[in-house]
Design an enzyme around this catalytic site. Structure first.
Site, PDB file in Angstrom:
ATOM      1  N   LYS A 225     -19.072 -12.427  -6.856  1.00 38.39           N
ATOM      2  CA  LYS A 225     -19.494 -12.353  -5.454  1.00 38.39           C
ATOM      3  C   LYS A 225     -20.838 -13.035  -5.198  1.00 38.39           C
ATOM      4  O   LYS A 225     -21.570 -13.370  -6.111  1.00 38.39           O
ATOM      5  CB  LYS A 225     -19.453 -10.903  -4.978  1.00 38.39           C
ATOM      6  CG  LYS A 225     -17.990 -10.492  -4.748  1.00 38.39           C
ATOM      7  CD  LYS A 225     -17.810  -9.220  -4.013  1.00 38.39           C
ATOM      8  CE  LYS A 225     -16.304  -9.064  -3.718  1.00 38.39           C
ATOM      9  NZ  LYS A 225     -15.949  -7.702  -3.371  1.00 38.39           N
ATOM     10  N   ARG A 265     -12.723  -4.349 -10.621  1.00 39.44           N
ATOM     11  CA  ARG A 265     -11.736  -5.357 -10.181  1.00 39.44           C
ATOM     12  C   ARG A 265     -12.341  -6.730 -10.456  1.00 39.44           C
ATOM     13  O   ARG A 265     -13.381  -7.063  -9.883  1.00 39.44           O
ATOM     14  CB  ARG A 265     -11.470  -5.163  -8.687  1.00 39.44           C
ATOM     15  CG  ARG A 265     -10.529  -6.168  -8.051  1.00 39.44           C
ATOM     16  CD  ARG A 265     -10.467  -5.946  -6.540  1.00 39.44           C
ATOM     17  NE  ARG A 265      -9.571  -6.883  -5.898  1.00 39.44           N
ATOM     18  CZ  ARG A 265      -9.902  -8.134  -5.562  1.00 39.44           C
ATOM     19  NH1 ARG A 265     -11.114  -8.595  -5.813  1.00 39.44           N
ATOM     20  NH2 ARG A 265      -9.019  -8.914  -4.970  1.00 39.44           N
TER      21      ARG A 265
HETATM   22  N1  PMM Z   1     -12.939  -7.791  -2.593  1.00 41.60           N
HETATM   23  C1  PMM Z   1     -12.085  -8.778  -2.336  1.00 41.60           C
HETATM   24  C2  PMM Z   1     -10.699  -8.534  -2.233  1.00 41.60           C
HETATM   25  N2  PMM Z   1     -10.208  -7.289  -2.418  1.00 41.60           N
HETATM   26  N3  PMM Z   1     -10.565  -5.019  -2.897  1.00 41.60           N
HETATM   27  C3  PMM Z   1     -11.400  -4.022  -3.150  1.00 41.60           C
HETATM   28  N4  PMM Z   1     -10.916  -2.774  -3.336  1.00 41.60           N
HETATM   29  N5  PMM Z   1     -12.753  -4.208  -3.232  1.00 41.60           N
HETATM   30  C4  PMM Z   1     -13.319  -5.415  -3.034  1.00 41.60           C
HETATM   31  O1  PMM Z   1     -14.568  -5.530  -3.083  1.00 41.60           O
HETATM   32  C5  PMM Z   1     -12.461  -6.519  -2.770  1.00 41.60           C
HETATM   33  C6  PMM Z   1     -11.060  -6.272  -2.695  1.00 41.60           C
HETATM   34  C7  PMM Z   1     -12.602 -10.162  -2.140  1.00 41.60           C
HETATM   35  O2  PMM Z   1     -12.704 -10.820  -3.342  1.00 41.60           O
HETATM   36  P1  PMM Z   1     -11.803 -12.051  -3.861  1.00 41.60           P
HETATM   37  O3  PMM Z   1     -11.282 -12.793  -2.642  1.00 41.60           O
HETATM   38  O4  PMM Z   1     -12.799 -12.860  -4.601  1.00 41.60           O
HETATM   39  O5  PMM Z   1     -10.719 -11.514  -4.702  1.00 41.60           O
END
Ligand code: PMM
Length: 289
Positions: A225, A265
Protein backbone atom coordinates in the site's frame (compact mmCIF):
# COMPACT_ATOMS: atom_id res chain seq x y z
CA UNK A 1 -5.25 -25.68 20.79
CA UNK A 2 -4.28 -22.80 23.07
CA UNK A 3 -5.03 -19.30 21.92
CA UNK A 4 -1.60 -17.75 22.18
CA UNK A 5 -1.89 -13.99 22.54
CA UNK A 6 -5.62 -14.50 23.07
CA UNK A 7 -6.05 -14.57 19.27
CA UNK A 8 -9.79 -14.74 18.55
CA UNK A 9 -10.86 -16.88 15.61
CA UNK A 10 -13.98 -16.81 13.47
CA UNK A 11 -16.20 -19.85 13.63
CA UNK A 12 -16.53 -21.93 10.49
CA UNK A 13 -12.88 -21.84 9.38
CA UNK A 14 -9.84 -23.96 10.23
CA UNK A 15 -8.07 -23.09 13.47
CA UNK A 16 -4.52 -22.14 12.60
CA UNK A 17 -2.23 -21.91 15.62
CA UNK A 18 -0.64 -18.75 14.17
CA UNK A 19 -1.62 -15.74 12.11
CA UNK A 20 -3.08 -16.99 8.82
CA UNK A 21 -2.01 -15.82 5.37
CA UNK A 22 -4.59 -14.80 2.79
CA UNK A 23 -3.17 -14.57 -0.74
CA UNK A 24 -4.72 -12.07 -3.16
CA UNK A 25 -6.00 -12.89 -6.64
CA UNK A 26 -7.29 -9.74 -8.34
CA UNK A 27 -9.19 -10.73 -11.48
CA UNK A 28 -9.12 -7.12 -12.66
CA UNK A 29 -7.48 -5.10 -15.42
CA UNK A 30 -6.76 -2.16 -13.10
CA UNK A 31 -5.95 -3.10 -9.49
CA UNK A 32 -3.48 -0.89 -7.73
CA UNK A 33 -0.58 -3.29 -7.40
CA UNK A 34 -1.18 -6.15 -9.82
CA UNK A 35 -3.86 -4.89 -12.22
CA UNK A 36 -4.11 -6.98 -15.38
CA UNK A 37 -1.71 -9.74 -14.39
CA UNK A 38 -4.38 -12.30 -13.53
CA UNK A 39 -7.27 -10.97 -15.62
CA UNK A 40 -7.50 -14.18 -17.64
CA UNK A 41 -9.48 -16.71 -15.50
CA UNK A 42 -7.05 -19.54 -16.26
CA UNK A 43 -4.10 -17.44 -15.15
CA UNK A 44 -6.05 -16.34 -12.08
CA UNK A 45 -6.71 -19.95 -11.06
CA UNK A 46 -3.10 -20.89 -11.65
CA UNK A 47 -1.97 -17.91 -9.60
CA UNK A 48 -4.29 -18.91 -6.73
CA UNK A 49 -2.84 -22.42 -6.74
CA UNK A 50 0.70 -20.99 -6.81
CA UNK A 51 -0.11 -18.83 -3.78
CA UNK A 52 -1.29 -21.91 -1.88
CA UNK A 53 1.91 -23.73 -2.87
CA UNK A 54 3.84 -20.76 -1.45
CA UNK A 55 2.07 -21.11 1.90
CA UNK A 56 -1.25 -19.24 1.62
CA UNK A 57 -3.90 -20.62 3.97
CA UNK A 58 -6.66 -19.10 1.86
CA UNK A 59 -7.07 -17.09 -1.33
CA UNK A 60 -9.10 -13.89 -1.71
CA UNK A 61 -10.63 -13.54 -5.18
CA UNK A 62 -11.84 -10.10 -6.27
CA UNK A 63 -13.22 -8.74 -9.53
CA UNK A 64 -13.37 -5.04 -8.75
CA UNK A 65 -10.47 -2.67 -8.15
CA UNK A 66 -10.76 -0.45 -5.08
CA UNK A 67 -7.64 1.61 -5.72
CA UNK A 68 -8.05 5.33 -5.00
CA UNK A 69 -10.11 6.92 -7.77
CA UNK A 70 -11.39 3.59 -9.15
CA UNK A 71 -14.80 3.54 -10.87
CA UNK A 72 -17.26 0.74 -10.14
CA UNK A 73 -17.47 -2.29 -12.39
CA UNK A 74 -20.99 -3.49 -13.25
CA UNK A 75 -22.51 -6.50 -11.56
CA UNK A 76 -22.61 -8.79 -14.61
CA UNK A 77 -18.95 -8.14 -15.32
CA UNK A 78 -17.97 -8.71 -11.70
CA UNK A 79 -19.83 -12.03 -11.66
CA UNK A 80 -18.22 -13.03 -14.96
CA UNK A 81 -14.75 -12.32 -13.53
CA UNK A 82 -15.14 -13.85 -10.10
CA UNK A 83 -17.47 -16.86 -10.11
CA UNK A 84 -15.54 -19.21 -12.46
CA UNK A 85 -12.28 -18.55 -10.63
CA UNK A 86 -13.90 -19.17 -7.22
CA UNK A 87 -15.49 -22.37 -8.54
CA UNK A 88 -12.24 -23.81 -9.89
CA UNK A 89 -10.14 -22.93 -6.88
CA UNK A 90 -12.75 -24.30 -4.46
CA UNK A 91 -13.01 -27.49 -6.52
CA UNK A 92 -9.24 -27.85 -6.20
CA UNK A 93 -9.65 -27.79 -2.41
CA UNK A 94 -8.55 -24.19 -1.85
CA UNK A 95 -10.20 -22.19 0.95
CA UNK A 96 -11.60 -19.28 -1.03
CA UNK A 97 -12.69 -15.85 0.12
CA UNK A 98 -14.60 -13.52 -2.20
CA UNK A 99 -13.70 -9.83 -2.16
CA UNK A 100 -16.87 -8.00 -3.15
CA UNK A 101 -19.20 -5.17 -2.16
CA UNK A 102 -22.25 -6.80 -3.82
CA UNK A 103 -24.64 -9.16 -2.06
CA UNK A 104 -25.45 -10.92 -5.33
CA UNK A 105 -21.77 -11.62 -6.02
CA UNK A 106 -21.26 -12.86 -2.46
CA UNK A 107 -24.27 -15.16 -2.81
CA UNK A 108 -23.14 -16.63 -6.13
CA UNK A 109 -19.54 -16.94 -5.01
CA UNK A 110 -20.62 -18.87 -1.90
CA UNK A 111 -22.77 -21.10 -4.11
CA UNK A 112 -19.62 -21.69 -6.21
CA UNK A 113 -17.65 -22.71 -3.10
CA UNK A 114 -16.38 -19.54 -1.39
CA UNK A 115 -16.28 -19.94 2.39
CA UNK A 116 -15.66 -16.36 3.44
CA UNK A 117 -17.04 -13.01 2.27
CA UNK A 118 -14.67 -10.03 2.37
CA UNK A 119 -16.55 -6.75 1.91
CA UNK A 120 -14.34 -3.63 2.00
CA UNK A 121 -17.50 -1.60 2.67
CA UNK A 122 -18.51 -3.79 5.62
CA UNK A 123 -22.03 -4.06 4.21
CA UNK A 124 -22.47 -0.32 3.60
CA UNK A 125 -22.24 -0.31 -0.20
CA UNK A 126 -25.12 -2.72 -0.84
CA UNK A 127 -28.13 -3.26 1.45
CA UNK A 128 -28.38 -6.81 0.04
CA UNK A 129 -24.97 -7.79 1.42
CA UNK A 130 -25.73 -8.41 5.11
CA UNK A 131 -28.89 -10.45 4.39
CA UNK A 132 -26.98 -12.49 1.79
CA UNK A 133 -24.16 -13.28 4.22
CA UNK A 134 -26.61 -13.97 7.06
CA UNK A 135 -28.42 -16.48 4.84
CA UNK A 136 -25.15 -18.07 3.71
CA UNK A 137 -23.91 -18.41 7.30
CA UNK A 138 -20.26 -17.84 6.35
CA UNK A 139 -17.62 -15.63 8.01
CA UNK A 140 -17.81 -11.95 7.00
CA UNK A 141 -14.99 -9.41 6.90
CA UNK A 142 -16.19 -5.96 7.95
CA UNK A 143 -13.57 -3.43 6.84
CA UNK A 144 -13.46 0.19 8.01
CA UNK A 145 -14.79 2.21 5.06
CA UNK A 146 -16.13 5.69 4.56
CA UNK A 147 -17.28 5.63 0.96
CA UNK A 148 -16.46 4.53 -2.58
CA UNK A 149 -12.88 4.70 -3.82
CA UNK A 150 -13.65 7.39 -6.40
CA UNK A 151 -13.41 10.10 -3.74
CA UNK A 152 -12.39 8.29 -0.54
CA UNK A 153 -9.25 10.39 -0.07
CA UNK A 154 -11.51 13.38 0.72
CA UNK A 155 -12.86 11.42 3.68
CA UNK A 156 -9.45 10.93 5.31
CA UNK A 157 -10.31 13.50 7.97
CA UNK A 158 -10.09 12.48 11.64
CA UNK A 159 -9.68 14.22 14.98
CA UNK A 160 -8.57 10.93 16.53
CA UNK A 161 -8.08 8.24 13.89
CA UNK A 162 -7.83 5.33 16.32
CA UNK A 163 -10.91 6.31 18.33
CA UNK A 164 -12.99 6.98 15.22
CA UNK A 165 -11.96 3.77 13.47
CA UNK A 166 -12.74 1.76 16.62
CA UNK A 167 -16.16 3.41 16.91
CA UNK A 168 -16.97 2.95 13.22
CA UNK A 169 -15.80 -0.68 13.22
CA UNK A 170 -17.97 -1.37 16.27
CA UNK A 171 -20.90 0.14 14.37
CA UNK A 172 -20.10 -2.17 11.44
CA UNK A 173 -20.08 -5.19 13.74
CA UNK A 174 -23.40 -4.09 15.28
CA UNK A 175 -24.94 -3.57 11.81
CA UNK A 176 -23.89 -7.05 10.73
CA UNK A 177 -25.28 -8.63 13.89
CA UNK A 178 -28.52 -6.63 13.70
CA UNK A 179 -28.87 -7.96 10.14
CA UNK A 180 -28.72 -11.56 11.33
CA UNK A 181 -25.02 -12.44 11.07
CA UNK A 182 -23.71 -14.49 14.00
CA UNK A 183 -21.21 -12.24 15.83
CA UNK A 184 -18.84 -15.22 15.97
CA UNK A 185 -18.57 -15.02 12.17
CA UNK A 186 -17.48 -11.37 11.99
CA UNK A 187 -13.85 -10.46 11.27
CA UNK A 188 -12.76 -6.80 11.53
CA UNK A 189 -10.24 -4.95 9.37
CA UNK A 190 -8.95 -1.37 9.87
CA UNK A 191 -9.00 -0.74 6.10
CA UNK A 192 -5.47 0.58 5.63
CA UNK A 193 -5.37 3.14 2.82
CA UNK A 194 -9.16 3.47 2.60
CA UNK A 195 -10.01 7.08 3.47
CA UNK A 196 -6.70 7.19 5.31
CA UNK A 197 -3.38 8.94 4.86
CA UNK A 198 -0.06 7.19 5.41
CA UNK A 199 0.08 8.66 8.92
CA UNK A 200 -3.39 7.32 9.71
CA UNK A 201 -2.32 3.84 8.53
CA UNK A 202 0.79 3.93 10.70
CA UNK A 203 -1.16 5.06 13.77
CA UNK A 204 -3.62 2.19 13.31
CA UNK A 205 -0.79 -0.32 12.93
CA UNK A 206 0.82 1.06 16.09
CA UNK A 207 -2.41 0.33 17.97
CA UNK A 208 -3.53 -3.07 16.71
CA UNK A 209 -4.04 -4.15 20.31
CA UNK A 210 -6.73 -1.48 20.73
CA UNK A 211 -8.48 -2.84 17.65
CA UNK A 212 -8.25 -6.37 19.07
CA UNK A 213 -10.11 -5.13 22.11
CA UNK A 214 -13.23 -5.08 19.93
CA UNK A 215 -13.16 -8.81 20.64
CA UNK A 216 -13.24 -10.01 17.04
CA UNK A 217 -10.52 -11.52 14.82
CA UNK A 218 -8.46 -8.88 12.98
CA UNK A 219 -7.48 -8.98 9.33
CA UNK A 220 -4.59 -6.68 8.40
CA UNK A 221 -4.14 -5.80 4.71
CA UNK A 222 -1.06 -3.63 4.31
CA UNK A 223 0.29 -5.34 1.21
CA UNK A 224 2.08 -2.95 -1.18
CA UNK A 225 0.00 0.00 0.00
CA UNK A 226 0.82 3.69 -0.44
CA UNK A 227 2.04 4.18 3.13
CA UNK A 228 4.78 1.62 2.46
CA UNK A 229 5.70 3.48 -0.74
CA UNK A 230 6.07 6.65 1.28
CA UNK A 231 8.29 4.98 3.89
CA UNK A 232 10.48 3.45 1.18
CA UNK A 233 10.73 6.57 -1.00
CA UNK A 234 14.27 7.51 -2.00
CA UNK A 235 15.89 10.93 -1.62
CA UNK A 236 13.94 12.22 -4.61
CA UNK A 237 10.69 11.42 -2.78
CA UNK A 238 9.65 8.90 -5.46
CA UNK A 239 7.97 5.80 -3.94
CA UNK A 240 9.11 2.48 -5.40
CA UNK A 241 6.55 0.71 -7.63
CA UNK A 242 3.99 -1.43 -5.78
CA UNK A 243 5.71 -4.68 -6.72
CA UNK A 244 8.89 -3.56 -4.99
CA UNK A 245 7.16 -3.26 -1.62
CA UNK A 246 6.98 -6.95 -0.71
CA UNK A 247 9.83 -7.00 1.79
CA UNK A 248 8.20 -4.04 3.55
CA UNK A 249 4.88 -5.90 3.46
CA UNK A 250 6.49 -8.92 5.13
CA UNK A 251 7.83 -6.61 7.86
CA UNK A 252 4.26 -5.49 8.58
CA UNK A 253 3.15 -9.13 8.54
CA UNK A 254 5.66 -10.03 11.27
CA UNK A 255 4.46 -7.13 13.42
CA UNK A 256 0.76 -7.82 12.81
CA UNK A 257 1.25 -11.50 13.64
CA UNK A 258 3.09 -10.59 16.83
CA UNK A 259 0.26 -8.22 17.77
CA UNK A 260 -2.27 -11.02 17.50
CA UNK A 261 -3.81 -10.41 14.06
CA UNK A 262 -5.94 -13.34 12.92
CA UNK A 263 -4.74 -13.03 9.31
CA UNK A 264 -2.85 -10.85 6.86
CA UNK A 265 -3.92 -10.27 3.24
CA UNK A 266 -0.93 -10.17 0.90
CA UNK A 267 -0.05 -10.28 -2.79
CA UNK A 268 3.32 -12.03 -2.39
CA UNK A 269 2.83 -14.97 -0.05
CA UNK A 270 6.22 -16.56 0.42
CA UNK A 271 7.85 -13.90 2.61
CA UNK A 272 4.71 -13.35 4.69
CA UNK A 273 4.29 -17.10 5.25
CA UNK A 274 7.86 -17.13 6.61
CA UNK A 275 7.19 -14.03 8.69
CA UNK A 276 4.15 -15.52 10.44
CA UNK A 277 6.11 -18.65 11.25
CA UNK A 278 8.93 -16.63 12.79
CA UNK A 279 6.44 -14.55 14.80
CA UNK A 280 4.77 -17.76 15.95
CA UNK A 281 8.07 -19.30 17.06
CA UNK A 282 8.87 -16.18 19.10
CA UNK A 283 5.37 -16.13 20.56
CA UNK A 284 5.63 -19.79 21.53
CA UNK A 285 9.03 -19.27 23.15
CA UNK A 286 7.61 -16.31 25.06
CA UNK A 287 4.65 -18.37 26.28
CA UNK A 288 7.07 -21.10 27.53
CA UNK A 289 9.43 -18.79 29.38
N1 PMM B 1 -7.61 -3.74 0.29
C1 PMM B 1 -7.81 -3.93 -1.01
C2 PMM B 1 -8.73 -4.89 -1.48
N2 PMM B 1 -9.42 -5.66 -0.60
N3 PMM B 1 -9.91 -6.27 1.61
C3 PMM B 1 -9.73 -6.09 2.91
N4 PMM B 1 -10.42 -6.85 3.79
N5 PMM B 1 -8.86 -5.15 3.41
C4 PMM B 1 -8.16 -4.34 2.60
O1 PMM B 1 -7.40 -3.47 3.10
C5 PMM B 1 -8.31 -4.50 1.19
C6 PMM B 1 -9.22 -5.49 0.73
C7 PMM B 1 -7.04 -3.11 -2.00
O2 PMM B 1 -5.84 -3.69 -2.29
P1 PMM B 1 -5.39 -4.38 -3.68
O3 PMM B 1 -6.21 -3.75 -4.79
O4 PMM B 1 -3.97 -3.99 -3.76
O5 PMM B 1 -5.61 -5.83 -3.57
Amino acid sequence: MSTLLGRVRPVGLPEWDRCAVMGVVNVTPDSFSDGGRWFDPELAVKHGLDLVAQGADMVDVGGESTRPGAKRVDEAEELRRVVPVVRELAAAGVLVSVDTMRGSVAEQAVAAGARLVNDVSGGLADPAMVPAVAAAGVPFVVMHWRGQSIDMNNRAVYTNVLGEVVTELRAGLDRAVAGGIDPGLVILDPGLGFAKTADHDLTLLAHLRALRELGRPLLVAASRKRFLGRILAGDNGEPPPARERDAATAAVTAIAAREGAWAVRVHEVHASADAVRVAHAIETAGARA
